[in-house]
Design a protein around this motif. Structure first.
Motif, PDB file in Angstrom:
ATOM      1  N   LEU A   1      80.983 -21.813  84.250  1.00 24.84           N
ATOM      2  CA  LEU A   1      80.650 -23.359  84.189  1.00 24.84           C
ATOM      3  C   LEU A   1      81.776 -24.223  84.833  1.00 24.84           C
ATOM      4  CD1 LEU A   1      78.852 -23.302  80.728  1.00 24.84           C
ATOM      5  CD2 LEU A   1      77.674 -23.264  83.069  1.00 24.84           C
ATOM      6  N   ILE A   2      81.548 -24.946  85.675  1.00 17.91           N
ATOM      7  CA  ILE A   2      82.777 -25.941  86.101  1.00 17.91           C
ATOM      8  C   ILE A   2      82.225 -27.466  86.237  1.00 17.91           C
ATOM      9  CG2 ILE A   2      83.613 -24.007  87.429  1.00 17.91           C
ATOM     10  CD1 ILE A   2      82.165 -25.702  89.998  1.00 17.91           C
ATOM     11  N   SER A   3      83.183 -28.458  86.300  1.00 18.46           N
ATOM     12  CA  SER A   3      82.893 -29.794  86.515  1.00 18.46           C
ATOM     13  C   SER A   3      83.760 -30.285  87.607  1.00 18.46           C
ATOM     14  CB  SER A   3      83.266 -30.592  85.287  1.00 18.46           C
ATOM     15  OG  SER A   3      82.511 -30.113  84.325  1.00 18.46           O
ATOM     16  N   GLY A   4      84.669 -29.393  88.152  1.00 19.33           N
ATOM     17  CA  GLY A   4      85.443 -30.271  89.059  1.00 19.33           C
ATOM     18  C   GLY A   4      85.752 -29.649  90.403  1.00 19.33           C
ATOM     19  N   GLY A   5      87.285 -29.314  90.759  1.00 19.44           N
ATOM     20  CA  GLY A   5      87.303 -28.686  92.037  1.00 19.44           C
ATOM     21  C   GLY A   5      87.307 -27.198  92.112  1.00 19.44           C
ATOM     22  N   GLY A   6      87.185 -26.647  90.743  1.00 17.91           N
ATOM     23  CA  GLY A   6      86.769 -25.151  90.842  1.00 17.91           C
ATOM     24  C   GLY A   6      87.751 -24.223  91.409  1.00 17.91           C
ATOM     25  N   SER A   7      89.095 -24.338  91.397  1.00 19.78           N
ATOM     26  CA  SER A   7      89.962 -23.446  91.742  1.00 19.78           C
ATOM     27  C   SER A   7      89.974 -22.254  90.783  1.00 19.78           C
ATOM     28  CB  SER A   7      91.420 -24.046  91.774  1.00 19.78           C
ATOM     29  OG  SER A   7      92.110 -24.128  90.742  1.00 19.78           O
ATOM     30  N   ASN A   8      89.662 -22.329  89.540  1.00 24.43           N
ATOM     31  CA  ASN A   8      89.801 -21.249  88.828  1.00 24.43           C
ATOM     32  C   ASN A   8      88.422 -20.434  89.088  1.00 24.43           C
ATOM     33  OD1 ASN A   8      91.887 -21.156  86.496  1.00 24.43           O
ATOM     34  ND2 ASN A   8      91.318 -23.441  86.824  1.00 24.43           N
ATOM     35  N   LEU A   9      87.299 -21.110  89.389  1.00 20.44           N
ATOM     36  CA  LEU A   9      86.105 -20.334  89.789  1.00 20.44           C
ATOM     37  C   LEU A   9      86.437 -19.576  91.101  1.00 20.44           C
ATOM     38  CD1 LEU A   9      83.304 -19.869  90.216  1.00 20.44           C
ATOM     39  CD2 LEU A   9      82.940 -22.205  91.395  1.00 20.44           C
ATOM     40  N   ARG A  10      87.077 -20.291  91.894  1.00 16.98           N
ATOM     41  CA  ARG A  10      87.615 -19.290  93.328  1.00 16.98           C
ATOM     42  C   ARG A  10      88.276 -18.302  92.934  1.00 16.98           C
ATOM     43  NH1 ARG A  10      86.702 -20.860  98.548  1.00 16.98           N
ATOM     44  NH2 ARG A  10      87.731 -19.454  99.826  1.00 16.98           N
ATOM     45  N   ALA A  11      89.151 -18.309  92.169  1.00 18.54           N
ATOM     46  CA  ALA A  11      89.918 -17.142  91.825  1.00 18.54           C
ATOM     47  C   ALA A  11      89.268 -15.779  91.426  1.00 18.54           C
ATOM     48  CB  ALA A  11      90.991 -17.501  90.701  1.00 18.54           C
ATOM     49  N   LEU A  12      88.079 -16.467  90.298  1.00 27.41           N
ATOM     50  CA  LEU A  12      87.212 -15.276  90.109  1.00 27.41           C
ATOM     51  C   LEU A  12      86.456 -14.824  90.995  1.00 27.41           C
ATOM     52  CD1 LEU A  12      86.406 -17.044  86.505  1.00 27.41           C
ATOM     53  CD2 LEU A  12      87.774 -14.802  86.858  1.00 27.41           C
ATOM     54  N   LEU A  13      85.953 -15.583  91.915  1.00 24.77           N
ATOM     55  CA  LEU A  13      85.240 -15.349  92.999  1.00 24.77           C
ATOM     56  C   LEU A  13      85.893 -14.173  93.924  1.00 24.77           C
ATOM     57  CD1 LEU A  13      83.542 -18.577  93.803  1.00 24.77           C
ATOM     58  CD2 LEU A  13      82.265 -16.569  93.082  1.00 24.77           C
ATOM     59  N   GLU A  14      87.028 -14.570  94.100  1.00 22.05           N
ATOM     60  CA  GLU A  14      87.948 -13.586  95.121  1.00 22.05           C
ATOM     61  C   GLU A  14      88.395 -12.473  94.452  1.00 22.05           C
ATOM     62  OE1 GLU A  14      91.560 -16.278  95.977  1.00 22.05           O
ATOM     63  OE2 GLU A  14      90.371 -17.390  97.545  1.00 22.05           O
ATOM     64  N   ALA A  15      88.515 -12.262  93.072  1.00 16.92           N
ATOM     65  CA  ALA A  15      88.581 -11.068  92.257  1.00 16.92           C
ATOM     66  C   ALA A  15      87.623 -10.335  92.439  1.00 16.92           C
ATOM     67  CB  ALA A  15      88.945 -11.664  91.066  1.00 16.92           C
ATOM     68  N   SER A  16      86.327 -11.056  92.225  1.00 16.38           N
ATOM     69  CA  SER A  16      84.979 -10.287  92.105  1.00 16.38           C
ATOM     70  C   SER A  16      84.907  -9.529  93.474  1.00 16.38           C
ATOM     71  CB  SER A  16      83.816 -11.394  92.146  1.00 16.38           C
ATOM     72  OG  SER A  16      83.819 -12.032  90.615  1.00 16.38           O
ATOM     73  N   SER A  17      85.530 -10.155  94.599  1.00 13.55           N
ATOM     74  CA  SER A  17      85.084  -9.621  95.926  1.00 13.55           C
ATOM     75  C   SER A  17      85.883  -8.183  96.037  1.00 13.55           C
ATOM     76  CB  SER A  17      85.660 -10.468  96.932  1.00 13.55           C
ATOM     77  OG  SER A  17      85.009 -11.565  96.965  1.00 13.55           O
ATOM     78  N   ASP A  18      86.813  -7.901  95.162  1.00 15.58           N
ATOM     79  CA  ASP A  18      87.463  -6.565  95.324  1.00 15.58           C
ATOM     80  C   ASP A  18      86.876  -5.598  94.463  1.00 15.58           C
ATOM     81  OD1 ASP A  18      89.307  -4.551  94.515  1.00 15.58           O
ATOM     82  OD2 ASP A  18      90.878  -5.601  93.958  1.00 15.58           O
ATOM     83  N   PRO A  19      86.352  -4.563  95.205  1.00 12.91           N
ATOM     84  CA  PRO A  19      85.618  -3.392  94.491  1.00 12.91           C
ATOM     85  C   PRO A  19      86.365  -3.040  93.187  1.00 12.91           C
ATOM     86  CG  PRO A  19      86.159  -3.161  96.955  1.00 12.91           C
ATOM     87  CD  PRO A  19      86.567  -4.187  96.499  1.00 12.91           C
ATOM     88  N   GLY A  20      87.658  -2.879  93.163  1.00  7.61           N
ATOM     89  CA  GLY A  20      88.234  -2.356  92.000  1.00  7.61           C
ATOM     90  C   GLY A  20      88.412  -3.583  90.792  1.00  7.61           C
ATOM     91  N   TYR A  21      87.882  -4.735  90.982  1.00  8.37           N
ATOM     92  CA  TYR A  21      87.618  -5.499  89.964  1.00  8.37           C
ATOM     93  C   TYR A  21      86.548  -5.309  88.974  1.00  8.37           C
ATOM     94  CZ  TYR A  21      88.640 -10.012  87.430  1.00  8.37           C
ATOM     95  OH  TYR A  21      88.713 -10.694  86.532  1.00  8.37           O
ATOM     96  N   PRO A  22      86.636  -5.189  87.673  1.00  7.71           N
ATOM     97  CA  PRO A  22      85.689  -4.775  86.687  1.00  7.71           C
ATOM     98  C   PRO A  22      84.697  -5.883  86.731  1.00  7.71           C
ATOM     99  CG  PRO A  22      87.563  -4.939  85.445  1.00  7.71           C
ATOM    100  CD  PRO A  22      87.893  -5.505  87.073  1.00  7.71           C
ATOM    101  N   ALA A  23      84.661  -6.984  87.084  1.00 12.60           N
ATOM    102  CA  ALA A  23      83.712  -8.065  86.852  1.00 12.60           C
ATOM    103  C   ALA A  23      83.137  -8.831  87.926  1.00 12.60           C
ATOM    104  CB  ALA A  23      84.331  -9.365  85.839  1.00 12.60           C
ATOM    105  N   ARG A  24      82.055  -9.784  87.974  1.00 11.78           N
ATOM    106  CA  ARG A  24      81.410 -10.106  89.001  1.00 11.78           C
ATOM    107  C   ARG A  24      80.594 -11.295  88.570  1.00 11.78           C
ATOM    108  NH1 ARG A  24      83.620  -6.947  91.378  1.00 11.78           N
ATOM    109  NH2 ARG A  24      83.109  -5.241  92.246  1.00 11.78           N
ATOM    110  N   VAL A  25      81.049 -12.530  89.388  1.00 13.70           N
ATOM    111  CA  VAL A  25      80.440 -13.773  89.111  1.00 13.70           C
ATOM    112  C   VAL A  25      79.192 -13.694  89.517  1.00 13.70           C
ATOM    113  CG1 VAL A  25      80.495 -16.169  89.801  1.00 13.70           C
ATOM    114  CG2 VAL A  25      82.708 -14.942  89.474  1.00 13.70           C
ATOM    115  N   ILE A  26      78.096 -13.742  88.686  1.00 10.47           N
ATOM    116  CA  ILE A  26      76.595 -13.628  89.198  1.00 10.47           C
ATOM    117  C   ILE A  26      75.970 -15.057  89.390  1.00 10.47           C
ATOM    118  CG2 ILE A  26      76.388 -11.458  88.232  1.00 10.47           C
ATOM    119  CD1 ILE A  26      74.874 -12.732  85.786  1.00 10.47           C
ATOM    120  N   ALA A  27      76.526 -16.141  88.732  1.00  8.08           N
ATOM    121  CA  ALA A  27      76.087 -17.368  88.677  1.00  8.08           C
ATOM    122  C   ALA A  27      76.962 -18.630  88.412  1.00  8.08           C
ATOM    123  CB  ALA A  27      74.714 -17.748  88.242  1.00  8.08           C
ATOM    124  N   VAL A  28      76.818 -19.795  88.839  1.00  6.30           N
ATOM    125  CA  VAL A  28      77.803 -20.784  88.669  1.00  6.30           C
ATOM    126  C   VAL A  28      76.984 -22.028  88.100  1.00  6.30           C
ATOM    127  CG1 VAL A  28      79.271 -22.507  89.439  1.00  6.30           C
ATOM    128  CG2 VAL A  28      79.673 -20.126  90.343  1.00  6.30           C
TER     129      VAL A  28
END
Ligand code: GAR
Length: 197
Positions: A7-34
């Motif tokens: 959940l976001i209200s602004g620029g979403g740099s923290n969201l982006r960090a989670l999206l980038e982490a999610s792109s790494d197959p070794g990362y154990p979490a995935r963003v499925i919706a915002v």
């Protein structure tokens, strides 16, 4: 794999960090919706990563509770394992917190319990704090009062503006949030245990 709804209200740099982490197959979490409570700039990050998003505007509802019910319905459609408030600037109605707890966390730009609320960086500067920081915590029914998962201290430098200090905090915050979500996914942090503290 831990599924995340952010959940976001602004620029979403923290969201982006989670999206980038999610792109790494070794990362154990995935963003499925915002989700958002406003036409947030940060929704562009979700679009870029082809992650579905939704906006629930409070102005479209007669009460905060009714807005919360719709937000919860939108969240429930995705059945996320974890909801991450990453710069979500609206206080969640108690019914939403009760329904999601303890599977809902928040990141805050101060060392809670110091400087809760929407202007944590400004308040730290106004108080003349020499250090501030970042806190990732489980959300409870209070405002920034939930049990702490992890904190990191950051020095306030002489002459810091609110923007400069917040940007320095956010560099650390992104790393801490990505690590906290990893720790939750890998079972190193037990949210039920943390929430019971
Ligand atoms: C973050 O610093 C977050 O901690 C803060 O908003 C910023 C959002 O940045 N949240 C609060 O102050 C909540 N009380 P971002 O949109 O770039 O991720």
């Amino acid at each position: 794999m831990l599924s995340l709804l952010v959940l976001i209200s602004g620029g979403g740099s923290n969201l982006r960090a989670l999206l980038e982490a999610s792109s790494d197959p070794g990362y154990p979490a995935r963003v499925i919706a915002v989700g958002s409570d406003t036409e947030a700039d940060g929704l562009a990050h979700a679009e870029e990563f082809q992650i579905p998003s939704f906006t629930v505007l409070p102005t479209a509802f007669e009460s905060r509770a009714a807005w919360g019910d719709e937000l919860l319905a939108q969240i429930d459609r995705w059945s996320p394992d974890l909801v991450v408030c990453a710069g979500f600037m609206r206080i969640l109605p108690p019914a939403v917190v009760t329904a999601l707890a303890p599977r809902i966390i928040n990141t805050h730009p101060a060392l809670l319990p110091a400087f809760p609320g929407a202007h944590a960086v400004r308040d730290a500067l106004a108080a003349g704090a020499r250090t501030t920081g970042v806190t990732v915590h489980v959300i409870d029914e209070g405002v920034d009062t939930g049990p702490v998962i992890v904190q990191r201290e950051i020095a306030v430098l002489p002459g810091d503006t609110e923007h400069e200090l917040h940007e320095r905090i956010k560099v650390v915050e992104r790393e801490l949030l990505v690590q906290a979500v990893r720790d939750i996914a890998e079972g190193l942090v037990d949210l039920k245990e943390t929430a019971a503290r």
